[in-house]
Design an enzyme around this catalytic site. Sequence first.
Site, short mmCIF file in Angstrom:
data_model
loop_
_atom_site.label_atom_id
_atom_site.label_comp_id
_atom_site.label_asym_id
_atom_site.label_seq_id
_atom_site.Cartn_x
_atom_site.Cartn_y
_atom_site.Cartn_z
N ASP A 1 -69.35 -141.07 -46.64
CA ASP A 1 -68.23 -141.14 -47.27
C ASP A 1 -69.06 -140.82 -48.81
OD1 ASP A 1 -66.27 -141.53 -49.06
OD2 ASP A 1 -65.89 -143.51 -48.48
N ILE A 2 -68.73 -139.31 -49.12
CA ILE A 2 -69.38 -138.96 -50.48
C ILE A 2 -68.76 -139.81 -51.70
CG2 ILE A 2 -70.15 -136.98 -49.70
CD1 ILE A 2 -66.77 -137.27 -51.40
N TYR B 1 -53.00 -136.92 -57.90
CA TYR B 1 -53.36 -135.70 -57.39
C TYR B 1 -53.92 -134.76 -58.69
CZ TYR B 1 -54.57 -131.00 -55.14
OH TYR B 1 -55.16 -129.95 -54.78
N LYS C 1 -57.44 -133.94 -60.54
CA LYS C 1 -58.15 -132.34 -60.68
C LYS C 1 -58.25 -131.84 -61.96
CE LYS C 1 -58.16 -131.38 -56.09
NZ LYS C 1 -59.51 -131.07 -55.50
#
Length: 318
Positions: A88-89, A186, A190
């Site tokens: 899991d990054i 989101y 971003k």
Amino acid sequence: MTAPTAHRAGLCADRVVAVTGAGRGLGRAHALAFAAEGARVVVNDLGVGPDGGGGGTPVGDGPSGGPARAVVDEIVAAGGEAVVHGGDIATAEGAASLVATALDAFGRLDTLVNNAGFLRDRMLVNLDEDDWDAVVRVHLRGHFLPLKHAAAHWRAESKAGRTPAARVINTSSGAGLLGSVGQGNYAAAKAGIVALTLVAAAELGRYGVHVNALAPAARTRMTEQTFAEAMAAPGEGRFDAMDPANVSPLVVWLGSAASDGVTGRVFEAAAGRITVMEGWRPGPTDDRDARRSPAEAGETVRRLLADAEKPGQVYGTS
């Protein structure tokens, strides 16, 4: 650490590339494109569903061990080299192990493509804290932590006299550049990725690291339902404008040594189009050596807005 392999052909010959979220969609296309240009690839994916929950295929070591394994098998079958990373990054341990996997398997890391993410769309009044935190975590924290650990490795290499030609490609979105109705979590994440890209490019250039961001448009699990009409596949024989593979050539070039001198930039890519995005910069200004009243401030703003460029339209508005 494995022994060096024979020289490989292609734009990314002998480079080692780690791609997060590479089991499907854009990440898969990037991984395959890098391998086709001679790179050795670390394919990261957790195999989760489109909203980050269950419903995906878990990562495993067997031939049917999930989307990351399938991509690795596809690269190997074509004569390339690749390994699976199932961490899991968005955790420090997972991000550190991503870098360690590249070093253990191939002896180096040259390029990091941060791509992992998922959606939990809600209008703001219906968006709960868990959905906010989960999306910001995978996109923004999931960019920061791999970048941090890769940068620490490259800084150490530079200080040891082995200055790398390192590359980072972060994945933003049109939602992050213009906003998108129903995607507050989101879009905010971003947008944060763009700011992180600019900071990282400024901080890491001295160590031989170039950092850029991409706002792609393509058909993926995240877009094919939200923008179903725009993402629909065309009829037979027609150019598939929304094929994720259309975006990958720019990512591969940015991830190669050929992109020397290109850093701190944001690009849009879709179909056959590449656009250099130009962000916030001073527009019409009124300066005076006195404090304004609120009414005077309003009059000034109205006058300046009349001379300013119109803002881009938020996605989902008409």
